[in-house]
Write a protein that holds these residues in place. Sequence first.
Motif, short mmCIF file in Angstrom:
data_model
loop_
_atom_site.label_atom_id
_atom_site.label_comp_id
_atom_site.label_asym_id
_atom_site.label_seq_id
_atom_site.Cartn_x
_atom_site.Cartn_y
_atom_site.Cartn_z
N VAL A 273 3.93 -0.29 5.61
CA VAL A 273 3.73 -0.78 4.24
C VAL A 273 3.42 -2.26 4.33
CG1 VAL A 273 4.79 -1.23 2.00
CG2 VAL A 273 5.21 0.94 3.18
N TYR A 274 2.27 -2.65 3.83
CA TYR A 274 1.85 -4.04 3.78
C TYR A 274 2.08 -4.57 2.37
CZ TYR A 274 -0.88 -2.77 7.98
OH TYR A 274 -1.29 -2.32 9.22
N ALA A 275 2.51 -5.83 2.26
CA ALA A 275 2.71 -6.43 0.94
C ALA A 275 2.26 -7.88 0.96
CB ALA A 275 4.18 -6.33 0.52
N ASP A 276 1.51 -8.28 -0.05
CA ASP A 276 1.06 -9.66 -0.18
C ASP A 276 0.73 -9.93 -1.63
OD1 ASP A 276 -0.65 -12.19 0.17
OD2 ASP A 276 -0.13 -11.76 2.24
N LEU B 290 -6.91 -2.28 6.49
CA LEU B 290 -5.59 -2.10 7.07
C LEU B 290 -5.08 -0.66 6.95
CD1 LEU B 290 -3.89 -5.23 5.43
CD2 LEU B 290 -4.67 -5.07 7.80
N LEU B 291 -5.70 0.10 6.06
CA LEU B 291 -5.10 1.36 5.65
C LEU B 291 -5.63 2.56 6.41
CD1 LEU B 291 -4.94 0.78 1.80
CD2 LEU B 291 -3.34 0.09 3.59
N ALA B 292 -4.77 3.53 6.57
CA ALA B 292 -5.07 4.82 7.17
C ALA B 292 -3.95 5.74 6.73
CB ALA B 292 -5.13 4.71 8.70
N ASP B 293 -3.92 6.94 7.28
CA ASP B 293 -2.85 7.85 6.93
C ASP B 293 -1.49 7.23 7.29
OD1 ASP B 293 -1.76 10.30 6.05
OD2 ASP B 293 -1.54 10.97 8.11
N GLY B 294 -0.58 7.19 6.32
CA GLY B 294 0.73 6.63 6.58
C GLY B 294 0.80 5.13 6.44
N ARG B 295 -0.23 4.51 5.86
CA ARG B 295 -0.23 3.07 5.66
C ARG B 295 -0.65 2.78 4.23
NH1 ARG B 295 -3.81 1.67 11.03
NH2 ARG B 295 -2.54 2.88 12.50
N VAL B 296 0.13 1.94 3.55
CA VAL B 296 -0.19 1.61 2.16
C VAL B 296 -0.09 0.10 1.98
CG1 VAL B 296 0.64 3.83 1.30
CG2 VAL B 296 2.20 1.87 1.37
N TYR B 297 -0.70 -0.36 0.91
CA TYR B 297 -0.68 -1.79 0.57
C TYR B 297 -0.11 -1.97 -0.82
CZ TYR B 297 -2.15 -6.48 -0.65
OH TYR B 297 -2.15 -7.78 -1.07
N LEU B 298 0.80 -2.94 -0.97
CA LEU B 298 1.37 -3.29 -2.26
C LEU B 298 0.96 -4.72 -2.59
CD1 LEU B 298 5.10 -2.18 -1.65
CD2 LEU B 298 3.15 -0.74 -2.27
N GLU B 299 0.44 -4.93 -3.79
CA GLU B 299 0.21 -6.30 -4.24
C GLU B 299 1.53 -6.77 -4.86
OE1 GLU B 299 -2.99 -9.04 -6.73
OE2 GLU B 299 -3.36 -6.91 -6.45
N ALA B 300 2.27 -7.54 -4.08
CA ALA B 300 3.63 -7.89 -4.47
C ALA B 300 3.99 -9.24 -3.88
CB ALA B 300 4.61 -6.83 -3.99
N ASP B 301 5.02 -9.86 -4.45
CA ASP B 301 5.45 -11.20 -4.05
C ASP B 301 6.79 -11.12 -3.36
OD1 ASP B 301 6.45 -13.96 -4.12
OD2 ASP B 301 4.80 -14.35 -5.50
N VAL B 302 6.92 -11.82 -2.24
CA VAL B 302 8.17 -11.83 -1.50
C VAL B 302 9.32 -12.32 -2.38
CG1 VAL B 302 7.80 -14.17 -0.59
CG2 VAL B 302 9.26 -12.57 0.67
N ARG B 303 9.03 -13.11 -3.40
CA ARG B 303 10.09 -13.61 -4.28
C ARG B 303 10.71 -12.52 -5.14
NH1 ARG B 303 5.95 -17.00 -3.97
NH2 ARG B 303 6.32 -19.09 -3.17
N SER B 304 10.11 -11.35 -5.14
CA SER B 304 10.63 -10.21 -5.90
C SER B 304 10.90 -9.05 -4.94
CB SER B 304 9.63 -9.79 -6.98
OG SER B 304 9.37 -10.86 -7.87
N PRO B 305 11.88 -9.22 -4.05
CA PRO B 305 12.09 -8.20 -3.02
C PRO B 305 12.49 -6.84 -3.56
CG PRO B 305 13.92 -9.76 -3.07
CD PRO B 305 12.85 -10.32 -3.95
N ARG B 306 13.22 -6.83 -4.67
CA ARG B 306 13.64 -5.55 -5.23
C ARG B 306 12.44 -4.74 -5.71
NH1 ARG B 306 17.73 -3.36 -3.48
NH2 ARG B 306 16.36 -1.54 -3.37
N GLU B 307 11.45 -5.43 -6.27
CA GLU B 307 10.24 -4.73 -6.70
C GLU B 307 9.50 -4.12 -5.52
OE1 GLU B 307 7.72 -7.07 -9.20
OE2 GLU B 307 9.36 -7.68 -10.54
N ILE B 308 9.51 -4.81 -4.39
CA ILE B 308 8.88 -4.26 -3.19
C ILE B 308 9.63 -3.02 -2.73
CG2 ILE B 308 8.39 -4.71 -0.75
CD1 ILE B 308 8.00 -7.66 -1.49
N LEU B 309 10.94 -3.14 -2.64
CA LEU B 309 11.75 -2.04 -2.11
C LEU B 309 11.73 -0.82 -3.02
CD1 LEU B 309 14.78 -4.17 -0.93
CD2 LEU B 309 13.16 -2.97 0.57
N ASP B 310 11.62 -1.03 -4.33
CA ASP B 310 11.67 0.08 -5.27
C ASP B 310 10.29 0.63 -5.61
OD1 ASP B 310 14.41 -0.15 -5.40
OD2 ASP B 310 14.40 -1.41 -7.21
#
Length: 250
Positions: A90-93, A105-125
Motif C-alpha cells: 500500500v502506497y500513500a502520499d 507502481l500498481l499491480a495485483d496486490g498493490r494500491v495507492y492512497l492519496e493521503a497525508d501522514v499527518r492523518s495516520p488513522r485515515e490511512i489505517l482505516d
Amino acid sequence: MIDTSVAHPARRYNYWLGGEHHFPADRASGDAIEAAMPTIRLMAVENRRFLGRAAAYLSAQGVRQFLDVGTGLPAPGGIADVVDPSSRIVYADNDPLVAQHAAALLADGRVYLEADVRSPREILDHPSLRATLDLDAPVGLMLLAVLHFLRDDDDPHGVVRTLVDALPSGSYVVASHATWEYLPPTVVERLTAQNGDGRFAPRDGAQFAAFFAGLEPVAPGLTSVAHWHAAGDLPSIEDVACNGIVARVP
C-alpha cells in the motif's frame, strides 16, 4: 489540483534523483537548497539505496506486506523492485502528481492512497488498505524521508505511535530522517535561510531514535543511511547527513 507554482518535497526529491517529474518551482527550490548544501543530491541517492537494502532485508525475514507512507514519485530502486513478487504493498502520499503517476507502481496486490501522514488513522482505516493488508500478519512500515516534514506541532510522535500500534508483533519499521548535527555552522545557517516556513524539521540522532522507543533496532541500529548494511567505499556521514533505522516490533 496540482499547484505547480509551489515546490513540493516529492517533486523536489525526484529532481535530486535525476527524475523527470518536477516543475520550475521544484527545480528552483532544489537548486537553492543544493547551493546551501552541495551534497544534497548524494543524500537523496543514499536514502534511496537505504530503502532498497532495508526492503530487501525485510523480504528476507519473510515480510510480504508493506505500507509505504510518503511514497514519492516513481523512481528505480523502489520497494517493488527488491521484495518478493508476491508481496502486497500500500502506497500513500499527499501530492496529486504522485497520484497521477501511481499507475507505474500498481499491480495485483498493490494500491495507492492519496493521503497525508499527518492523518495516520485515515490511512489505517482506508477500505483499500484493509482490503490489501492483513494487519494480523507482519507488515513493513516504510517512513523514508517523511518525518522531517512533520513539525513538533504536527505531533510527529503521535503519528508514529498510531501507525506502529496498528502493527502486529514481527512487523518492522524502516525510517530515515535528515539531520544537521554533522554540518558546519555556515551550512546550517544557509539551510535555515531556505526553511523560512519552518516546514522542514531536522532532528539529531537522539531525537530521531526517540520515535522508536520500545522497538528492537536491527543491528547496527541507528546509523547513516549510507552505512546501514552497506559495503565498499562509503560516503561520509557528514556528506550524507541523514540517519536511518530498521526496527522490529516486539
